[in-house]
Design an enzyme around this catalytic site. Sequence first.
Site, PDB file in Angstrom:
ATOM      1  N   GLU A 162      56.396 107.169  41.829  1.00  0.00           N
ATOM      2  CA  GLU A 162      56.978 105.877  41.462  1.00  0.00           C
ATOM      3  C   GLU A 162      56.476 105.530  40.047  1.00  0.00           C
ATOM      4  O   GLU A 162      57.193 104.962  39.232  1.00  0.00           O
ATOM      5  CB  GLU A 162      56.442 104.846  42.472  1.00  0.00           C
ATOM      6  CG  GLU A 162      57.115 103.524  42.454  1.00  0.00           C
ATOM      7  CD  GLU A 162      56.660 102.670  43.637  1.00  0.00           C
ATOM      8  OE1 GLU A 162      56.742 103.135  44.797  1.00  0.00           O
ATOM      9  OE2 GLU A 162      56.203 101.545  43.393  1.00  0.00           O
ATOM     10  N   ARG A 168      63.271 101.083  44.980  1.00  0.00           N
ATOM     11  CA  ARG A 168      62.407 101.093  43.767  1.00  0.00           C
ATOM     12  C   ARG A 168      63.115 101.697  42.557  1.00  0.00           C
ATOM     13  O   ARG A 168      62.515 102.423  41.751  1.00  0.00           O
ATOM     14  CB  ARG A 168      61.094 101.854  44.039  1.00  0.00           C
ATOM     15  CG  ARG A 168      60.298 101.309  45.193  1.00  0.00           C
ATOM     16  CD  ARG A 168      59.708  99.923  44.941  1.00  0.00           C
ATOM     17  NE  ARG A 168      59.154  99.381  46.179  1.00  0.00           N
ATOM     18  CZ  ARG A 168      59.758  98.450  46.922  1.00  0.00           C
ATOM     19  NH1 ARG A 168      60.906  97.891  46.553  1.00  0.00           N
ATOM     20  NH2 ARG A 168      59.202  98.021  48.032  1.00  0.00           N
ATOM     21  N   SER A 192      51.031 101.957  44.107  1.00  0.00           N
ATOM     22  CA  SER A 192      51.408 103.204  44.786  1.00  0.00           C
ATOM     23  C   SER A 192      51.809 104.253  43.762  1.00  0.00           C
ATOM     24  O   SER A 192      52.654 103.990  42.908  1.00  0.00           O
ATOM     25  CB  SER A 192      52.594 102.965  45.713  1.00  0.00           C
ATOM     26  OG  SER A 192      52.229 102.026  46.687  1.00  0.00           O
TER      27      SER A 192
HETATM   28  C1  LIG Z   1      47.579  96.621  42.426  1.00  0.00           C
HETATM   29  C2  LIG Z   1      49.043  96.915  42.323  1.00  0.00           C
HETATM   30  C3  LIG Z   1      49.872  96.687  43.400  1.00  0.00           C
HETATM   31  C4  LIG Z   1      51.242  96.961  43.311  1.00  0.00           C
HETATM   32  N1  LIG Z   1      52.027  96.702  44.395  1.00  0.00           N
HETATM   33  C5  LIG Z   1      53.351  96.913  44.314  1.00  0.00           C
HETATM   34  C6  LIG Z   1      54.205  96.617  45.429  1.00  0.00           C
HETATM   35  O1  LIG Z   1      53.775  96.139  46.477  1.00  0.00           O
HETATM   36  N2  LIG Z   1      55.533  96.844  45.277  1.00  0.00           N
HETATM   37  C7  LIG Z   1      56.063  97.331  44.131  1.00  0.00           C
HETATM   38  O2  LIG Z   1      57.285  97.494  44.067  1.00  0.00           O
HETATM   39  N3  LIG Z   1      55.281  97.641  43.080  1.00  0.00           N
HETATM   40  C8  LIG Z   1      53.941  97.446  43.131  1.00  0.00           C
HETATM   41  N4  LIG Z   1      53.147  97.760  42.064  1.00  0.00           N
HETATM   42  C9  LIG Z   1      53.736  98.424  40.873  1.00  0.00           C
HETATM   43  C10 LIG Z   1      54.225  97.470  39.769  1.00  0.00           C
HETATM   44  O3  LIG Z   1      53.487  96.260  39.767  1.00  0.00           O
HETATM   45  C11 LIG Z   1      55.720  97.159  39.903  1.00  0.00           C
HETATM   46  O4  LIG Z   1      56.499  98.327  39.822  1.00  0.00           O
HETATM   47  C12 LIG Z   1      56.188  96.159  38.828  1.00  0.00           C
HETATM   48  O5  LIG Z   1      57.488  95.745  39.107  1.00  0.00           O
HETATM   49  C13 LIG Z   1      56.155  96.763  37.418  1.00  0.00           C
HETATM   50  O6  LIG Z   1      56.238  95.699  36.490  1.00  0.00           O
HETATM   51  P1  LIG Z   1      55.616  95.810  35.037  1.00  0.00           P
HETATM   52  O7  LIG Z   1      56.002  94.588  34.305  1.00  0.00           O
HETATM   53  O8  LIG Z   1      54.169  96.097  35.097  1.00  0.00           O
HETATM   54  O9  LIG Z   1      56.400  97.065  34.474  1.00  0.00           O
HETATM   55  P2  LIG Z   1      55.811  98.271  33.611  1.00  0.00           P
HETATM   56  O10 LIG Z   1      54.842  99.032  34.430  1.00  0.00           O
HETATM   57  O11 LIG Z   1      55.347  97.770  32.297  1.00  0.00           O
HETATM   58  O12 LIG Z   1      57.139  99.137  33.409  1.00  0.00           O
HETATM   59  C14 LIG Z   1      57.725  99.805  34.500  1.00  0.00           C
HETATM   60  C15 LIG Z   1      59.092 100.340  34.060  1.00  0.00           C
HETATM   61  O13 LIG Z   1      59.978  99.252  33.815  1.00  0.00           O
HETATM   62  C16 LIG Z   1      60.431  99.261  32.462  1.00  0.00           C
HETATM   63  N5  LIG Z   1      60.486  97.859  32.037  1.00  0.00           N
HETATM   64  C17 LIG Z   1      59.527  96.907  32.126  1.00  0.00           C
HETATM   65  N6  LIG Z   1      59.995  95.727  31.697  1.00  0.00           N
HETATM   66  C18 LIG Z   1      61.273  95.934  31.324  1.00  0.00           C
HETATM   67  C19 LIG Z   1      62.308  95.103  30.793  1.00  0.00           C
HETATM   68  N7  LIG Z   1      62.132  93.791  30.567  1.00  0.00           N
HETATM   69  N8  LIG Z   1      63.500  95.665  30.528  1.00  0.00           N
HETATM   70  C20 LIG Z   1      63.736  96.982  30.751  1.00  0.00           C
HETATM   71  N9  LIG Z   1      62.809  97.825  31.249  1.00  0.00           N
HETATM   72  C21 LIG Z   1      61.605  97.296  31.528  1.00  0.00           C
HETATM   73  C22 LIG Z   1      59.429 100.105  31.680  1.00  0.00           C
HETATM   74  O14 LIG Z   1      60.026 100.709  30.573  1.00  0.00           O
HETATM   75  C23 LIG Z   1      59.047 101.127  32.748  1.00  0.00           C
HETATM   76  O15 LIG Z   1      60.005 102.149  32.844  1.00  0.00           O
HETATM   77  C24 LIG Z   1      51.785  97.496  42.124  1.00  0.00           C
HETATM   78  C25 LIG Z   1      50.931  97.746  41.033  1.00  0.00           C
HETATM   79  C26 LIG Z   1      49.577  97.450  41.123  1.00  0.00           C
HETATM   80  C27 LIG Z   1      48.692  97.716  39.941  1.00  0.00           C
END
Ligand SMILES: Cc1cc2nc3c(=O)[nH]c(=O)nc-3n(C[C@H](O)[C@H](O)[C@H](O)COP(=O)(O)OP(=O)(O)OC[C@H]3O[C@@H](n4cnc5c(N)ncnc54)[C@H](O)[C@@H]3O)c2cc1C
Length: 339
Positions: free
Chosen positions: A314, A183, A239
Site C-alpha cells: 500500500e 485503497r 500498513s
Molecule cells: C500510524 C498510521 C496509521 C495509518 N492507518 C491507516 C488506516 O487505518 N487506513 C488507511 O487507509 N491508511 C492508514 N494509514 C496510511 C495513510 O495515513 C493514508 O494512506 C493517508 O490517506 C495518506 O495521506 P497523506 O496525506 O499522508 O498522503 P501521502 O502519504 O503524502 O501520499 C500518499 C499518495 O497520495 C498522493 N497525494 C497526496 N496528497 C495528494 C493530493 N492532494 N493530490 C493528489 N495526490 C496526492 C501522493 O502523491 C502519494 O501517491 C496510516 C498511516 C500511519 C502512519
Amino acid sequence: MDAASLSAGAKAAAERIRALDVGMLSFREPLKEHCSWEIGGPADIFVQPSEDAQVLRLLRFVREEGLPLVVIGRGTNLLFADEGFRGVVMKFGRRFSDFSVDGASIRARGGLWVPRLVKNLVEAGLSGLEHAAGIPGSFGGLVTMNGGSLRHGVGERVVEVRAVSFAGETRAFSREECGFSYRNSFFQRASDSPESRWIVLEARLELVPAERNDIRREVLGILEERRGKFPLDKPNCGSVFTNDPSVYELAGPPGKIVEAAGLKGLRVGGAEVSHRHANFIVNLGGATASDVLSLIAEIRRRVHDRIGVWLECEVRYVGADGTLVPASTASENLRPEGK
Ligand SMILES: Cc1cc2nc3c(=O)[nH]c(=O)nc-3n(C[C@H](O)[C@H](O)[C@H](O)COP(=O)(O)OP(=O)(O)OC[C@H]3O[C@@H](n4cnc5c(N)ncnc54)[C@H](O)[C@@H]3O)c2cc1C
C-alpha cells in the site's frame, strides 16, 4: 535550507521560482521531515502553496522548466529515496485546510489534517467518517488513497472532487469518475505516469446527521482500539502491505500472513517488522529507504516461498527521479539480502 548546495541547473531554477508567487519555498529540504517513517534525502525545491492560484503558477513553472513534480500530503504512506528527489515537491501549506458545512454536506480542502476533519465532523454532528479516526494523513491524501478502516473508504461518502491536472486543467469529478476501489482511486492510478498526474484540491462529502455524543463515542472507541493494536510509539507508515481480497480469502490479512511466516522482529539495518503488528515496519532509529526496501523484499520472498503469494504494498515509493510506485515494485529492483 538555502539554494547554495544545489546543482547548477537546480540553482538556476531556484532563482527563477523565487521571483514567482507560488507559496512558501525551501531548497534542499530534508524529506524525512515530511514522512512519518522519518526517512528520505533532500528535495531540490520544496513548495507549500496556500491558494489555487499559487498551485496553477507552480504547475506552469514546472512545465516550462521541464522539472519533475511530486505532490505529497502528510507523507504517512510514502517512502522517499535516500538520495532524495531531484525536482519539485509540492505540499499544501497550512492555509490550504478550509472546511465548511452545508446541511449534511461538507467541503474540505486537500491540506486539511484528517484528525482535524474527524474532530470537525464530531462537532458538526455528522456521521459517516468515524472509520477515518486515527489516520494521520491529509484529506487530499485520504481521497487519493481512498483511505479508511474497518472495510470502509472515504470514497463511499464522496460526492465530488475538484482537482487540477499537471497540464493545468481544473475540473470536477463525480464519485463514479473518481473510480474508487480498495485503497485506490483514479488519482492514484493516474500518478503512475508523471504526465497524467492530478492534484486533489478539495472534495465534497455527503454525511448523515447524528447525535454528537454517539459519534464521539464511536471515534474514541476506534482510537482506543488502534492505540492497543498499532506500534504508534515508533516512526512507521501504517500498513505496509495491502489487504488484497483474493489473498485475504486464501490466507487472511497481511499482518497475519507475515506473522505466520515467523517474521515479527525481522530486521534490516534500522528497519524492523513490528513485534506488535506484523503489517507495520518501524524505524528503530537511523533506518534508510534501502533498509526498508530490503526488508520488504525479504518478507515478500519468504511469504512467497511459504504460501505462493506475492504481497503488494500500500506504501508508495518516491524515487530520486520522481517515479511513484508501490514500494513492493521498487523492492523488486533489489537483490535479496545476502545474495
Ligand atoms: C500510524 C498510521 C496509521 C495509518 N492507518 C491507516 C488506516 O487505518 N487506513 C488507511 O487507509 N491508511 C492508514 N494509514 C496510511 C495513510 O495515513 C493514508 O494512506 C493517508 O490517506 C495518506 O495521506 P497523506 O496525506 O499522508 O498522503 P501521502 O502519504 O503524502 O501520499 C500518499 C499518495 O497520495 C498522493 N497525494 C497526496 N496528497 C495528494 C493530493 N492532494 N493530490 C493528489 N495526490 C496526492 C501522493 O502523491 C502519494 O501517491 C496510516 C498511516 C500511519 C502512519
